[in-house]
Design a protein around this motif. Structure first.
Motif, PDB file in Angstrom:
ATOM      1  N   PHE A 153       9.822   7.140   1.447  1.00  9.64           N
ATOM      2  CA  PHE A 153      10.495   7.676   0.266  1.00  9.64           C
ATOM      3  C   PHE A 153      10.130   9.141   0.101  1.00  9.64           C
ATOM      4  O   PHE A 153       9.085   9.586   0.572  1.00  9.64           O
ATOM      5  CB  PHE A 153      10.089   6.885  -0.989  1.00  9.64           C
ATOM      6  N   ASN A 154      10.994   9.869  -0.611  1.00 15.00           N
ATOM      7  CA  ASN A 154      10.768  11.302  -0.807  1.00 15.00           C
ATOM      8  C   ASN A 154      10.280  11.658  -2.197  1.00 15.00           C
ATOM      9  O   ASN A 154       9.890  12.801  -2.432  1.00 15.00           O
ATOM     10  CB  ASN A 154      12.045  12.087  -0.502  1.00 15.00           C
ATOM     11  N   THR A 155      10.304  10.703  -3.148  1.00 16.81           N
ATOM     12  CA  THR A 155       9.827  11.012  -4.504  1.00 16.81           C
ATOM     13  C   THR A 155       8.996   9.853  -5.062  1.00 16.81           C
ATOM     14  O   THR A 155       9.176   8.691  -4.667  1.00 16.81           O
ATOM     15  CB  THR A 155      10.998  11.262  -5.484  1.00 16.81           C
ATOM     16  N   LYS A 156       8.136  10.204  -5.968  1.00 14.02           N
ATOM     17  CA  LYS A 156       7.339   9.210  -6.683  1.00 14.02           C
ATOM     18  C   LYS A 156       8.253   8.228  -7.409  1.00 14.02           C
ATOM     19  O   LYS A 156       8.016   7.014  -7.399  1.00 14.02           O
ATOM     20  CB  LYS A 156       6.423   9.934  -7.683  1.00 14.02           C
ATOM     21  N   GLU A 157       9.308   8.744  -8.009  1.00 14.10           N
ATOM     22  CA  GLU A 157      10.230   7.901  -8.777  1.00 14.10           C
ATOM     23  C   GLU A 157      10.896   6.851  -7.899  1.00 14.10           C
ATOM     24  O   GLU A 157      11.057   5.696  -8.301  1.00 14.10           O
ATOM     25  CB  GLU A 157      11.287   8.765  -9.477  1.00 14.10           C
ATOM     26  N   GLU A 158      11.263   7.236  -6.675  1.00 15.63           N
ATOM     27  CA  GLU A 158      11.856   6.268  -5.742  1.00 15.63           C
ATOM     28  C   GLU A 158      10.865   5.152  -5.422  1.00 15.63           C
ATOM     29  O   GLU A 158      11.246   3.976  -5.361  1.00 15.63           O
ATOM     30  CB  GLU A 158      12.277   6.959  -4.441  1.00 15.63           C
ATOM     31  N   ILE A 159       9.619   5.516  -5.230  1.00 17.05           N
ATOM     32  CA  ILE A 159       8.588   4.516  -4.932  1.00 17.05           C
ATOM     33  C   ILE A 159       8.393   3.593  -6.126  1.00 17.05           C
ATOM     34  O   ILE A 159       8.351   2.367  -5.976  1.00 17.05           O
ATOM     35  CB  ILE A 159       7.262   5.185  -4.520  1.00 17.05           C
ATOM     36  N   LEU A 160       8.276   4.166  -7.315  1.00 15.10           N
ATOM     37  CA  LEU A 160       8.055   3.336  -8.505  1.00 15.10           C
ATOM     38  C   LEU A 160       9.216   2.371  -8.722  1.00 15.10           C
ATOM     39  O   LEU A 160       9.003   1.219  -9.129  1.00 15.10           O
ATOM     40  CB  LEU A 160       7.836   4.215  -9.740  1.00 15.10           C
ATOM     41  N   ASP A 211       9.707  14.912   4.269  1.00 14.54           N
ATOM     42  CA  ASP A 211      10.665  14.886   5.369  1.00 14.54           C
ATOM     43  C   ASP A 211      11.735  13.820   5.110  1.00 14.54           C
ATOM     44  O   ASP A 211      11.482  12.623   5.223  1.00 14.54           O
ATOM     45  CB  ASP A 211       9.917  14.591   6.678  1.00 14.54           C
ATOM     46  N   LYS A 212      12.930  14.259   4.789  1.00 14.38           N
ATOM     47  CA  LYS A 212      14.024  13.342   4.463  1.00 14.38           C
ATOM     48  C   LYS A 212      14.492  12.541   5.670  1.00 14.38           C
ATOM     49  O   LYS A 212      15.170  11.524   5.527  1.00 14.38           O
ATOM     50  CB  LYS A 212      15.189  14.108   3.837  1.00 14.38           C
ATOM     51  N   ASN A 213      14.141  12.965   6.870  1.00 16.54           N
ATOM     52  CA  ASN A 213      14.554  12.264   8.090  1.00 16.54           C
ATOM     53  C   ASN A 213      13.441  11.399   8.680  1.00 16.54           C
ATOM     54  O   ASN A 213      13.614  10.826   9.750  1.00 16.54           O
ATOM     55  CB  ASN A 213      15.020  13.279   9.146  1.00 16.54           C
ATOM     56  N   PHE A 214      12.307  11.320   7.979  1.00 15.75           N
ATOM     57  CA  PHE A 214      11.173  10.561   8.504  1.00 15.75           C
ATOM     58  C   PHE A 214      11.499   9.070   8.600  1.00 15.75           C
ATOM     59  O   PHE A 214      12.040   8.478   7.674  1.00 15.75           O
ATOM     60  CB  PHE A 214       9.935  10.750   7.626  1.00 15.75           C
ATOM     61  N   ILE A 265       4.148   1.754   2.360  1.00 13.37           N
ATOM     62  CA  ILE A 265       5.060   2.702   1.720  1.00 13.37           C
ATOM     63  C   ILE A 265       4.492   4.101   1.894  1.00 13.37           C
ATOM     64  O   ILE A 265       3.313   4.340   1.590  1.00 13.37           O
ATOM     65  CB  ILE A 265       5.231   2.381   0.224  1.00 13.37           C
ATOM     66  N   VAL A 266       5.334   5.008   2.373  1.00 12.13           N
ATOM     67  CA  VAL A 266       4.888   6.379   2.619  1.00 12.13           C
ATOM     68  C   VAL A 266       5.743   7.351   1.808  1.00 12.13           C
ATOM     69  O   VAL A 266       6.973   7.265   1.810  1.00 12.13           O
ATOM     70  CB  VAL A 266       4.973   6.729   4.120  1.00 12.13           C
ATOM     71  N   LEU A 267       5.067   8.266   1.126  1.00  7.66           N
ATOM     72  CA  LEU A 267       5.731   9.364   0.427  1.00  7.66           C
ATOM     73  C   LEU A 267       5.688  10.572   1.358  1.00  7.66           C
ATOM     74  O   LEU A 267       4.609  10.974   1.805  1.00  7.66           O
ATOM     75  CB  LEU A 267       5.017   9.680  -0.885  1.00  7.66           C
ATOM     76  N   ILE A 284       0.845  -1.192   0.000  1.00  9.25           N
ATOM     77  CA  ILE A 284       0.000   0.000   0.000  1.00  9.25           C
ATOM     78  C   ILE A 284       0.880   1.243   0.000  1.00  9.25           C
ATOM     79  O   ILE A 284       1.861   1.323   0.726  1.00  9.25           O
ATOM     80  CB  ILE A 284      -1.003   0.008   1.173  1.00  9.25           C
ATOM     81  N   ILE A 285       0.521   2.189  -0.860  1.00  9.22           N
ATOM     82  CA  ILE A 285       1.251   3.450  -1.003  1.00  9.22           C
ATOM     83  C   ILE A 285       0.354   4.576  -0.494  1.00  9.22           C
ATOM     84  O   ILE A 285      -0.813   4.674  -0.902  1.00  9.22           O
ATOM     85  CB  ILE A 285       1.618   3.708  -2.476  1.00  9.22           C
ATOM     86  N   MET A 286       0.927   5.404   0.370  1.00  8.60           N
ATOM     87  CA  MET A 286       0.133   6.494   0.950  1.00  8.60           C
ATOM     88  C   MET A 286       1.013   7.694   1.245  1.00  8.60           C
ATOM     89  O   MET A 286       2.239   7.590   1.244  1.00  8.60           O
ATOM     90  CB  MET A 286      -0.523   6.024   2.256  1.00  8.60           C
ATOM     91  N   GLY A 287       0.362   8.793   1.521  1.00 11.64           N
ATOM     92  CA  GLY A 287       1.063   9.984   1.987  1.00 11.64           C
ATOM     93  C   GLY A 287       1.211   9.939   3.496  1.00 11.64           C
ATOM     94  O   GLY A 287       0.575   9.129   4.183  1.00 11.64           O
ATOM     95  N   ARG A 288       2.021  10.829   3.999  1.00 15.22           N
ATOM     96  CA  ARG A 288       2.287  10.880   5.440  1.00 15.22           C
ATOM     97  C   ARG A 288       1.008  11.172   6.228  1.00 15.22           C
ATOM     98  O   ARG A 288       0.779  10.620   7.303  1.00 15.22           O
ATOM     99  CB  ARG A 288       3.350  11.949   5.688  1.00 15.22           C
ATOM    100  N   GLY A 289       0.159  12.047   5.716  1.00 14.73           N
ATOM    101  CA  GLY A 289      -1.091  12.368   6.414  1.00 14.73           C
ATOM    102  C   GLY A 289      -1.994  11.157   6.559  1.00 14.73           C
ATOM    103  O   GLY A 289      -2.655  10.997   7.589  1.00 14.73           O
ATOM    104  N   THR A 290      -2.026  10.310   5.550  1.00 15.04           N
ATOM    105  CA  THR A 290      -2.839   9.099   5.635  1.00 15.04           C
ATOM    106  C   THR A 290      -2.286   8.176   6.713  1.00 15.04           C
ATOM    107  O   THR A 290      -3.035   7.663   7.545  1.00 15.04           O
ATOM    108  CB  THR A 290      -2.896   8.390   4.264  1.00 15.04           C
TER     109      THR A 290
END
Length: 162
Positions: A77-84, A66-69, A61-63, A39-45
């Protein structure tokens, strides 16, 4: 990849970082559909889950910007590309985008199916899913019979990319 979401008639999906509807049949469908999957989600979710904890028995998986999250049980991950790139190791049918609004918008171009619980009601919302019915890139491929829970009518719809 797939998207899974519950929407109001106006495609509202959330208000104040919470879901608009609490429908046990929808929750059961979500749980059964995503169990053992990615499952892919944002931090707020993620933060909206009880205790901000990831969902059990899934690859969470969270986008986030925050690079230190870091959080136990979460691949951040910090980018869509990293997740993909990361999800290439999974069967794409086992990867689900679960929100919120910005995440759906960001990933809709790489999804080929959307599982949408359509509630036949409009309530106040501050977060929306795109109007898939008006998007020529998508078509309704299946719809369940109309169901009802505590006076709320809804159906399960499957959309596919045209």
């Amino acid at each position: 990849m797939k998207m899974i979401v519950c929407v109001a008639e106006d495609f509202g999906i959330g208000l104040n970082n919470d879901l608009l509807f609490s429908l046990p049949p929808d929750m059961k469908f979500f749980r059964e559909t995503t169990m053992g999957k990615v499952i892919i989600m944002g931090r707020g979710t993620l933060d909206s889950f009880p205790g901000g904890k990831p969902l059990k028995n899934r690859t969470n998986i969270v986008l986030t910007r925050d690079k230190n999250f870091s959080r136990e049980g979460v691949e951040a991950f910090n980018t869509k590309e990293e997740i993909l790139d990361y999800v290439k190791k999974f069967n794409s049918d086992d990867v689900f985008v679960i929100g919120g609004g910005q995440i759906y918008e960001m990933f809709k171009d790489v999804c080929d199916e959307a599982l949408i619980t359509k509630v036949r009601k409009t309530v106040p919302a501050d977060t929306f899913f795109f109007n898939i019915d008006d998007d020529v890139e998508w078509y309704l491929s299946a719809e369940s019979e109309l169901m009802e829970y505590e006076g709320i009518n809804f159906s399960f719809c499957t959309y596919k990319r045209a």
